[in-house]
Design a protein around this motif. Structure first.
Motif, short mmCIF file in Angstrom:
data_model
loop_
_atom_site.label_atom_id
_atom_site.label_comp_id
_atom_site.label_asym_id
_atom_site.label_seq_id
_atom_site.Cartn_x
_atom_site.Cartn_y
_atom_site.Cartn_z
N GLU A 213 30.30 47.47 33.65
CA GLU A 213 31.42 48.40 33.82
C GLU A 213 32.75 47.65 33.82
OE1 GLU A 213 31.40 51.73 33.75
OE2 GLU A 213 29.31 51.40 33.19
N HIS A 214 32.75 46.48 34.43
CA HIS A 214 33.98 45.67 34.47
C HIS A 214 34.38 45.26 33.05
CE1 HIS A 214 36.29 42.04 36.44
NE2 HIS A 214 37.07 42.90 35.83
N LYS A 216 33.60 46.80 30.28
CA LYS A 216 34.08 48.00 29.57
C LYS A 216 35.54 48.30 29.92
CE LYS A 216 29.54 50.21 29.24
NZ LYS A 216 28.66 51.31 29.73
N GLN A 217 35.92 48.03 31.18
CA GLN A 217 37.31 48.24 31.58
C GLN A 217 38.23 47.22 30.91
OE1 GLN A 217 38.63 50.79 33.47
NE2 GLN A 217 40.52 49.89 32.69
N LYS A 220 38.92 48.43 27.48
CA LYS A 220 39.94 49.49 27.46
C LYS A 220 41.34 48.90 27.65
CE LYS A 220 36.82 53.06 29.28
NZ LYS A 220 36.48 53.88 30.46
N ASP A 221 41.47 47.93 28.56
CA ASP A 221 42.77 47.30 28.81
C ASP A 221 43.30 46.60 27.56
OD1 ASP A 221 42.63 48.17 31.41
OD2 ASP A 221 42.12 46.21 32.27
#
Length: 570
Positions: A213-214, A216-217, A220-221
């Motif tokens: 999840e980290h 994936k973030q 996005k960033d």
């Protein structure tokens, strides 16, 4: 004189006398006992005329007019027509080659036209692998062959600098203690560390849902260009990766005219697919796809159910941008590995629907795998071997072979080793048809004997050593270069222009490799059997020096088309 055209004209005259119309193709037979040139026109006419090819060939031969060009023409089973040419016509060739020098063999076939060739294509934030190395070598030769045809060539590189692989590397770097001396490391050492960060991130992504999840973030960033540590780290690693790539391209002799990062493409890719989602694409389970099965192709997803563009959408966006920036390109070539063959059929088909003006102008040329022991390159851990590992290994083997030949200063060794290593690798890659797999064995392809790049370099250096000890002056062409070795060499030299033009038009650098090997063999036979510096007469000496100079020039020109630089001594 274009001998093929002259022979074609003579054959067409004979056909006209027989009231026969047909396309005539003249080729150089592999077996020299069959003459210098040959045509199979009689065999192709057999079905049309409902007569035996041998009977037709004999009738054509009877009607071929006399010419100073031809000393013998005969029909042979099963219906070939063979021509033996007059050796006198080759005598002026030596002076022509010397006068034209680096421009000898250049064609005007593509004069005034533009071509774009996309090759290389490594991702940032990850070490480039063997496939990228093969793409770079193949692409550079395609560039040189097209330039030789007179085209203006735009050298393009499309590289991935966004996506999950980039986010994994960024996470790996942020969660690894970076050595304090990292910034002082060379680009290759930095890239090794960055690649280890990718492995760490990729492994953690699979094994730990929280880390996934980290990551994936982070992804996005990066896409949103957030002003935070994730994006700043991404930018720094991107810069280090591009510096490393630049170093690799330089070592291979490549300078790109236009580089397309994936980050520049993805937004336009989304727009293009969205614009045509009703007339070209269709929705399927939340994704936007092209249903290729309707036209005998593969179904392909262009926008995922999460709303992200896939590689196919980005390649479509890239093609659109290329023609937007370079509207006059006659053809745009993309070279990638052979497993992407069906994929590119879909992308090009969709491009032609959306932009009909691109039809017949966008091409994908697939290449096979470079294997080791008949298998794909892999490390003991199962990962892919990096391109720099291969380049380093080749230089190590080349250094050993140079040391075996003779002593050089360290500076001379470094230069010769680099050229020998490059020649070995490039000749290995280009001597095979693009779509075929082949085996990598540096001990073999760096050999100074047999069918190899170093053998050609050694032949050039041998010719050059003769020239450094001599000076050529005038001679009577009618009285010299009459031995079978000299005439054989002259005839092969004469074929150069035709070979490289056909290789450029058909994009077949392997035929240039075959030609250069044949030329080197012929020169070495000439050298072994004909005295040069201590020839029988002054005329013979000067003519043989000139013949040596012409051979060296053609070897140099041909090797240049393969992206190979010569060495003056070895």
């Amino acid at each position: 004189m274009n001998i093929k055209e002259e022979l074609k004209t003579l054959t067409e005259y004979a056909l006209k006398a027989l009231n026969i119309e047909s396309i005539v193709e003249i080729d150089a037979p592999k077996d020299k006992s069959h003459g210098d040139f040959s045509t199979n026109v009689a065999m192709r006419l057999s079905g049309q005329l409902k007569r035996s090819p041998m009977e037709i060939a004999e009738e054509i031969v009877k009607n071929i007019p006399e010419s100073k060009l031809v000393t013998k023409v005969n029909a042979v089973k099963p219906g070939f027509i063979n021509f033996t040419t007059n050796s006198l016509i080759y005598k002026n060739l030596v002076r022509k080659i010397i006068e034209e020098a680096d421009t000898f063999g250049k064609s005007s076939f593509g004069k005034g036209k533009e071509v774009m060739i996309e090759f290389g294509q490594p991702n940032t934030h990850k070490a480039f692998h063997v496939g990228h190395l093969k793409s770079a070598v193949s692409g550079l030769s395609m560039v040189r062959l097209h330039e030789n045809l007179g085209y203006k060539v735009i050298k393009a590189n499309y590289f991935g600098d966004v996506g999950m692989q980039v986010a994994k590397t960024t996470w790996g770097y942020l969660n690894t203690d970076t050595p304090t001396e990292f910034e002082s490391w060379d680009h290759q050492k930095k890239m090794k560390f960055i690649d280890d960060c990718y492995v760490k991130g990729a492994t953690a992504f699979k094994e730990d849902p929280v880390v996934a999840e980290h990551i994936k973030q982070i992804n996005k960033d990066i896409y949103k260009k957030e002003d935070n540590e994730n994006f700043k780290t991404y930018k720094k690693l991107r810069e280090d990766s591009l510096e490393h790539q630049k170093e690799v391209w330089k070592s291979l002799g490549i300078i790109f005219d236009r580089q397309y990062p994936e980050s520049e493409i993805y937004e336009d890719a989304l727009e293009i697919v969205e614009k045509h989602k009703k007339d070209v694409f269709e929705e399927s389970e939340g994704a936007i796809i092209y249903r290729g099965e309707k036209v005998g192709l593969t179904n392909w997803v262009f926008i995922t159910s999460e709303g992200n563009p896939t590689y196919s959408a980005k390649d479509l966006g890239l093609a659109h941008l290329k023609f937007q920036e370079y509207p006059n390109i006659e053809k745009c070539i993309v070279t990638t590995s052979v497993e992407q063959k069906d994929y590119f059929k879909v992308v090009i088909h969709v491009l032609n629907i959306i932009q009909p003006e691109t039809k017949g102008r966008y091409f994908h040329i697939p290449f096979g795998w470079m294997l080791r022991g008949g298998k794909k390159f892999s490390s003991r851990m199962g990962g892919s071997i990096k391109g720099m590992d291969v380049l380093n290994e080749i230089e190590e083997v080349a250094y050993k072979k140079i040391s075996e030949l003779r002593d050089y200063t360290e500076e001379e060794k470094k230069s010769i080793v680099h050229n020998v290593a490059n020649a070995g690798l490039k000749f290995l890659v280009l001597s095979h048809e693009f779509h075929k797999d082949f085996n990598y064995d540096p001990e073999q392809f760096l050999s100074f004997e047999g069918y190899s790049g170093p053998y050609l370099l050694y032949t050039y250096a041998r010719a050059n050593s003769i020239l450094t000890k001599s000076e050529s002056s005038s001679y009577d062409e009618s009285k010299v270069l009459n031995s079978e070795y000299e005439i054989s060499l002259l005839k092969i030299l004469n074929n150069y222009s035709d070979v490289v033009e056909e290789a450029g038009i058909n994009i077949t650098p392997h035929s240039v490799c075959n030609y250069l090997y044949e030329l080197a063999q012929a020169f070495n036979s000439f050298y072994a059997n004909c005295r040069v510096l201590n020839a029988e007469t002054e005329d013979d000496k000067n003519a043989r020096i000139s013949l040596t100079q012409a051979t060296a020039q053609v070897l140099k020109n041909g090797l240049n088309l393969l992206g190979i630089d010569v060495v003056e001594k070895m």
